[in-house]
Design a protein around this motif. Structure first.
Motif, PDB file in Angstrom:
ATOM      1  N   PRO A 232       0.855  -1.701  -0.282  1.00 38.35           N
ATOM      2  CA  PRO A 232      -0.213   0.069   0.329  1.00 38.35           C
ATOM      3  C   PRO A 232       0.804   0.958   0.214  1.00 38.35           C
ATOM      4  CG  PRO A 232      -0.100  -0.707   2.583  1.00 38.35           C
ATOM      5  CD  PRO A 232       0.523  -2.268   1.432  1.00 38.35           C
ATOM      6  N   MET A 233       0.880   1.646  -1.234  1.00 39.06           N
ATOM      7  CA  MET A 233       1.170   3.584  -1.195  1.00 39.06           C
ATOM      8  C   MET A 233       0.315   4.670   0.110  1.00 39.06           C
ATOM      9  SD  MET A 233       3.186   6.053  -2.111  1.00 39.06           S
ATOM     10  CE  MET A 233       4.457   5.103  -2.584  1.00 39.06           C
ATOM     11  N   THR A 234       0.490   4.249   1.134  1.00 36.14           N
ATOM     12  CA  THR A 234      -0.520   5.544   1.792  1.00 36.14           C
ATOM     13  C   THR A 234      -0.148   6.491   1.832  1.00 36.14           C
ATOM     14  OG1 THR A 234       0.877   5.148   3.613  1.00 36.14           O
ATOM     15  CG2 THR A 234      -1.164   3.800   3.010  1.00 36.14           C
ATOM     16  N   VAL A 235      -0.588   7.814   2.055  1.00 41.53           N
ATOM     17  CA  VAL A 235       0.028   9.259   2.500  1.00 41.53           C
ATOM     18  C   VAL A 235       0.512   9.025   3.719  1.00 41.53           C
ATOM     19  CG1 VAL A 235      -1.324  11.590   3.653  1.00 41.53           C
ATOM     20  CG2 VAL A 235      -2.775  10.256   1.762  1.00 41.53           C
ATOM     21  N   GLU A 236       0.109   8.109   4.670  1.00 41.55           N
ATOM     22  CA  GLU A 236       0.853   8.085   5.969  1.00 41.55           C
ATOM     23  C   GLU A 236       2.415   8.101   5.421  1.00 41.55           C
ATOM     24  OE1 GLU A 236       1.325   6.440  10.764  1.00 41.55           O
ATOM     25  OE2 GLU A 236       0.553   5.772   9.272  1.00 41.55           O
ATOM     26  N   LEU A 237       3.018   6.890   4.135  1.00 45.08           N
ATOM     27  CA  LEU A 237       4.463   6.681   3.883  1.00 45.08           C
ATOM     28  C   LEU A 237       4.674   8.297   3.250  1.00 45.08           C
ATOM     29  CD1 LEU A 237       4.174   2.772   2.306  1.00 45.08           C
ATOM     30  CD2 LEU A 237       5.286   4.384   4.518  1.00 45.08           C
ATOM     31  N   LEU A 238       3.952   8.281   2.664  1.00 44.82           N
ATOM     32  CA  LEU A 238       4.373   9.381   2.071  1.00 44.82           C
ATOM     33  C   LEU A 238       4.866  10.737   3.144  1.00 44.82           C
ATOM     34  CD1 LEU A 238       1.928  10.514  -1.143  1.00 44.82           C
ATOM     35  CD2 LEU A 238       5.058   9.726  -0.941  1.00 44.82           C
ATOM     36  N   PHE A 239       4.453  11.386   4.182  1.00 48.38           N
ATOM     37  CA  PHE A 239       4.188  12.114   4.979  1.00 48.38           C
ATOM     38  C   PHE A 239       5.603  11.979   5.370  1.00 48.38           C
ATOM     39  CE2 PHE A 239       2.588  13.218   9.693  1.00 48.38           C
ATOM     40  CZ  PHE A 239       3.563  14.501   9.075  1.00 48.38           C
ATOM     41  N   GLY A 240       5.962  10.603   5.922  1.00 45.38           N
ATOM     42  CA  GLY A 240       7.232   9.768   6.391  1.00 45.38           C
ATOM     43  C   GLY A 240       8.115  10.369   5.371  1.00 45.38           C
ATOM     44  N   ALA A 241       8.217  10.056   4.387  1.00 43.71           N
ATOM     45  CA  ALA A 241       9.302  10.172   3.510  1.00 43.71           C
ATOM     46  C   ALA A 241       9.441  12.546   2.968  1.00 43.71           C
ATOM     47  CB  ALA A 241       8.968  10.186   2.326  1.00 43.71           C
ATOM     48  N   ALA A 242       8.321  13.005   3.341  1.00 44.33           N
ATOM     49  CA  ALA A 242       8.573  14.119   3.230  1.00 44.33           C
ATOM     50  C   ALA A 242       9.379  14.953   4.376  1.00 44.33           C
ATOM     51  CB  ALA A 242       6.981  14.593   3.208  1.00 44.33           C
ATOM     52  N   LYS A 243       9.021  14.354   5.233  1.00 43.50           N
ATOM     53  CA  LYS A 243       9.278  14.891   7.400  1.00 43.50           C
ATOM     54  C   LYS A 243      11.024  14.831   7.233  1.00 43.50           C
ATOM     55  CE  LYS A 243       6.908  13.065  10.553  1.00 43.50           C
ATOM     56  NZ  LYS A 243       6.687  12.473  11.349  1.00 43.50           N
ATOM     57  N   GLN A 244      11.330  13.090   6.124  1.00 46.33           N
ATOM     58  CA  GLN A 244      12.501  12.658   6.274  1.00 46.33           C
ATOM     59  C   GLN A 244      13.846  13.365   5.222  1.00 46.33           C
ATOM     60  OE1 GLN A 244      14.624  11.648   9.326  1.00 46.33           O
ATOM     61  NE2 GLN A 244      12.539  11.026   9.788  1.00 46.33           N
ATOM     62  N   ARG A 245      12.593  13.675   4.490  1.00 45.48           N
ATOM     63  CA  ARG A 245      13.328  14.492   3.264  1.00 45.48           C
ATOM     64  C   ARG A 245      14.593  12.958   2.230  1.00 45.48           C
ATOM     65  NH1 ARG A 245      13.879  20.038   2.583  1.00 45.48           N
ATOM     66  NH2 ARG A 245      11.884  20.627   3.689  1.00 45.48           N
ATOM     67  N   ARG A 246      13.706  12.345   2.345  1.00 42.52           N
ATOM     68  CA  ARG A 246      13.983  11.310   1.184  1.00 42.52           C
ATOM     69  C   ARG A 246      13.314   9.615   1.908  1.00 42.52           C
ATOM     70  NH1 ARG A 246      19.558   8.944   3.596  1.00 42.52           N
ATOM     71  NH2 ARG A 246      20.155  11.127   4.074  1.00 42.52           N
ATOM     72  N   TRP A 247      12.964   9.246   0.634  1.00 42.02           N
ATOM     73  CA  TRP A 247      12.608   8.020   0.682  1.00 42.02           C
ATOM     74  C   TRP A 247      13.309   7.071   1.132  1.00 42.02           C
ATOM     75  CZ3 TRP A 247       7.264   6.965   0.014  1.00 42.02           C
ATOM     76  CH2 TRP A 247       7.001   5.790  -0.401  1.00 42.02           C
ATOM     77  N   SER A 248      13.472   6.411   2.297  1.00 41.29           N
ATOM     78  CA  SER A 248      13.858   4.738   2.284  1.00 41.29           C
ATOM     79  C   SER A 248      13.490   4.181   1.995  1.00 41.29           C
ATOM     80  CB  SER A 248      13.659   4.864   4.377  1.00 41.29           C
ATOM     81  OG  SER A 248      14.432   3.505   4.614  1.00 41.29           O
ATOM     82  N   ARG A 249      14.255   2.856   1.302  1.00 40.24           N
ATOM     83  CA  ARG A 249      13.964   1.592   0.674  1.00 40.24           C
ATOM     84  C   ARG A 249      13.275   0.893   1.182  1.00 40.24           C
ATOM     85  NH1 ARG A 249      19.257   0.236   0.135  1.00 40.24           N
ATOM     86  NH2 ARG A 249      19.462   1.206  -2.077  1.00 40.24           N
ATOM     87  N   ASN A 250      13.225   0.269   3.163  1.00 39.20           N
ATOM     88  CA  ASN A 250      12.005  -0.051   3.284  1.00 39.20           C
ATOM     89  C   ASN A 250      10.765   0.130   3.724  1.00 39.20           C
ATOM     90  OD1 ASN A 250      15.006  -2.189   4.073  1.00 39.20           O
ATOM     91  ND2 ASN A 250      14.808  -0.788   5.573  1.00 39.20           N
ATOM     92  N   SER A 251      10.541   1.595   3.160  1.00 40.15           N
ATOM     93  CA  SER A 251       9.911   1.900   3.513  1.00 40.15           C
ATOM     94  C   SER A 251       7.946   0.999   3.059  1.00 40.15           C
ATOM     95  CB  SER A 251       9.176   3.414   2.839  1.00 40.15           C
ATOM     96  OG  SER A 251      10.182   4.383   3.440  1.00 40.15           O
TER      97      SER A 251
END
Length: 253
Positions: A232-251
């Motif tokens: 699932p590509m949730t808004v929560e995943l996008l929010f976490g990436a936006a906070k960290q300024r990077r997409w983690s491979r394990n997201s």
């Protein structure tokens, strides 16, 4: 005082170092533990802070002295040359063994330039969070809460605009399942997300979350069957990436 590709924790720590709230040994150890790519990313963000502080030539002289680096070392020679913006870009690209020296020098330059500006004009604690007391844990937590709230509001607005949906958007909303975004539309959404929120998406695995678009019946069946196996590509995943300024491979794994 914001820095490109830095998360809020990094922004706060860099300002704490420049303000003497965090110690130089603490900063050196933290910087030294980073990967080479992250060291360069942090230096780019620190360079942005410095440019916002608008250092004067005399600030550079003081910073070199305060850094206790030899003036003949490459970082010191470069930063003393005309056109600070150009020299900062060169400093970030120096060999890795030079980067700890660059870090120490730039922290000192930020400290000198920002300290001078604080004396020249009144502090603006409302619009400039770095003017608040970063030595107070409650203040730091409040800054993080405010930044997160503003970021989430911007993200929800982004998702509504990009998907043209009238549905309620929450952290649990799945971009593909709930909003029907897939294929090329999903690729474009991910690209725009990375650009708008300054997120490094280099580790993003598109096929892990999205399938391909198509109107043929066979393609539709494959898409429906394949959707069951997609994460699932949730808004929560996008929010976490936006906070960290990077997409983690394990997201989402």
């Amino acid at each position: 005082m914001g820095g490109a590709m830095l998360n809020v924790d990094e922004e706060i720590l860099l300002n704490q170092l420049a303000q003497g709230i965090a110690s130089n040994p603490e900063g050196d150890a933290w910087f030294g533990a980073q990967s080479e790519d992250d060291k360069r990313r942090l230096l780019r963000g620190l360079s942005n802070f410095i440019l916002q502080a608008r250092p004067k030539p005399e600030d550079v002289v003081v910073a070199i002295a305060e850094s206790r680096l030899k003036p003949t070392l490459t970082p010191c020679v470069l930063i003393a040359m005309p056109n600070l913006r150009v020299q900062l870009a060169k400093l970030v690209m120096l060999p890795e063994f030079e980067l700890p020296r660059v870090f120490r020098l730039l922290i000192e330059l930020l400290a000198v330039a920002d300290g001078r500006r604080r004396k020249e004009r009144p502090l603006d604690r409302i619009n400039h969070w770095w003017h608040r007391d970063l030595g107070d844990p409650d203040v730091v937590n409040d800054i993080k809460r405010m930044r997160d709230a503003g970021l989430l509001e911007s993200l929800l607005s982004f998702v509504r605009t990009e998907t043209l949906t009238r549905k309620q958007i929450t952290l649990g909303t799945d971009i593909a399942r709930d909003l029907g975004v897939d294929g090329d539309d999903a690729r474009e959404l991910v690209r725009r997300f990375g650009e708008q929120f300054n997120v490094d998406m280099s580790e993003f695995d598109f096929d892990m979350y999205f399938g391909s678009e198509g109107f043929e019946l066979s393609g539709l069946v494959k898409t429906l069957l394949g959707r069951r196996t997609k994460a699932p590509m949730t808004v929560e995943l996008l929010f976490g990436a936006a906070k960290q300024r990077r997409w983690s491979r394990n997201s989402g794994a």
